[in-house]
Design a protein around this motif. Structure first.
Motif, short mmCIF file in Angstrom:
data_model
loop_
_atom_site.label_atom_id
_atom_site.label_comp_id
_atom_site.label_asym_id
_atom_site.label_seq_id
_atom_site.Cartn_x
_atom_site.Cartn_y
_atom_site.Cartn_z
N ILE A 155 0.84 -1.21 0.00
CA ILE A 155 0.00 0.00 0.00
C ILE A 155 0.87 1.25 0.00
O ILE A 155 0.62 2.20 -0.76
CB ILE A 155 -0.96 -0.01 1.20
CG1 ILE A 155 -1.98 -1.15 1.04
CG2 ILE A 155 -1.66 1.33 1.36
CD1 ILE A 155 -2.79 -1.45 2.27
N VAL A 156 1.91 1.27 0.83
CA VAL A 156 2.80 2.44 0.89
C VAL A 156 3.49 2.65 -0.45
O VAL A 156 3.57 3.77 -0.96
CB VAL A 156 3.84 2.28 2.02
CG1 VAL A 156 4.94 3.32 1.93
CG2 VAL A 156 3.15 2.36 3.37
N ASN A 157 3.97 1.58 -1.07
CA ASN A 157 4.63 1.68 -2.37
C ASN A 157 3.67 2.24 -3.41
O ASN A 157 4.02 3.13 -4.20
CB ASN A 157 5.16 0.31 -2.79
CG ASN A 157 6.01 0.40 -4.04
OD1 ASN A 157 6.95 1.16 -4.09
ND2 ASN A 157 5.67 -0.40 -5.03
N ALA A 158 2.44 1.74 -3.42
CA ALA A 158 1.45 2.22 -4.39
C ALA A 158 1.11 3.69 -4.11
O ALA A 158 0.92 4.47 -5.06
CB ALA A 158 0.19 1.36 -4.33
N GLY A 191 -10.97 -1.76 -6.38
CA GLY A 191 -11.41 -3.08 -6.82
C GLY A 191 -11.10 -4.17 -5.80
O GLY A 191 -10.64 -3.91 -4.69
N ASP A 192 -11.38 -5.40 -6.19
CA ASP A 192 -11.19 -6.54 -5.30
C ASP A 192 -9.74 -6.67 -4.83
O ASP A 192 -9.49 -6.95 -3.65
CB ASP A 192 -11.62 -7.84 -5.98
CG ASP A 192 -13.13 -7.96 -6.08
OD1 ASP A 192 -13.84 -7.24 -5.33
OD2 ASP A 192 -13.59 -8.77 -6.90
N ASP A 193 -8.78 -6.48 -5.74
CA ASP A 193 -7.38 -6.63 -5.33
C ASP A 193 -7.00 -5.57 -4.29
O ASP A 193 -6.31 -5.86 -3.32
CB ASP A 193 -6.44 -6.60 -6.53
CG ASP A 193 -6.55 -5.34 -7.37
OD1 ASP A 193 -7.60 -4.68 -7.31
OD2 ASP A 193 -5.60 -5.02 -8.10
N CYS A 218 -5.76 -4.43 1.40
CA CYS A 218 -6.05 -3.66 2.62
C CYS A 218 -6.41 -4.60 3.77
O CYS A 218 -5.93 -4.44 4.90
CB CYS A 218 -7.17 -2.66 2.39
SG CYS A 218 -6.68 -1.26 1.36
N GLU A 219 -7.27 -5.56 3.49
CA GLU A 219 -7.68 -6.50 4.53
C GLU A 219 -6.51 -7.34 5.03
O GLU A 219 -6.37 -7.57 6.23
CB GLU A 219 -8.81 -7.39 4.03
CG GLU A 219 -10.11 -6.61 3.88
CD GLU A 219 -11.22 -7.40 3.19
OE1 GLU A 219 -11.00 -8.58 2.81
OE2 GLU A 219 -12.32 -6.83 3.03
#
Length: 147
Positions: free
Chosen positions: A17-20, A49-51, A56-57
């Motif tokens: 997530i941080v990289n994105a 989206g699902d990915d 995140c989950e």
């Protein structure tokens, strides 16, 4: 178990997530087209989206909160490039991850050389620039280390 401790798996997905988020804000990647990566990363957060939801989950984070915070950060960086945060990934203990001169320079919007000149009271640095650098040093919690 300490509630603030996360598993290695969670840390991995937080890193995704941080990289994105960095890519969505425009941090360049070597060997890639910056604009395409930036647009793609921002779309990943915007579309949710699902990915995105699964990552995140797996990171133990609420997808709506992540989306809201990251898109606000990306908008802030678009209006103030100095707000860009570059995350250094390291396995070194926390005591070695102090604020660096380049960190202060980014915060103050000057070069690392200018920060060094202020710290060492060298050269002619204008009073306004000196005040901005000293403010950034204080805000970032920079401590000069004498070797």
């Amino acid at each position: 178990m300490n509630a603030n401790v996360i598993s290695p798996e969670q840390r991995l997905f937080v890193g995704v997530i941080v990289n994105a988020a960095q890519e969505a804000a425009g941090v360049p990647r070597i060997g890639h087209e910056r604009r395409t990566i930036k647009e793609s990363a921002r779309a990943w957060f915007s579309n949710g989206g699902d990915d995105f939801r699964i990552v995140c989950e797996l990171a133990g984070l609420e997808p709506r909160d992540v989306r809201k915070r990251v898109l606000a950060y990306v908008d802030r960086v678009e209006h103030d490039p100095a707000a860009l945060v570059k995350v250094k990934r390291t396995n070194m203990p926390a005591r070695h991850r102090d604020v660096s001169i380049p960190d202060v320079a980014r915060r103050a919007g000057v070069s690392p050389t200018t920060v060094s000149n202020v710290i060492h009271d060298r050269w002619n640095v204008t009073p306004g620039t000196r005040a901005r650098v000293l403010g950034a040093i204080e805000a970032a919690g920079y401590r000069h280390h004498v070797h």
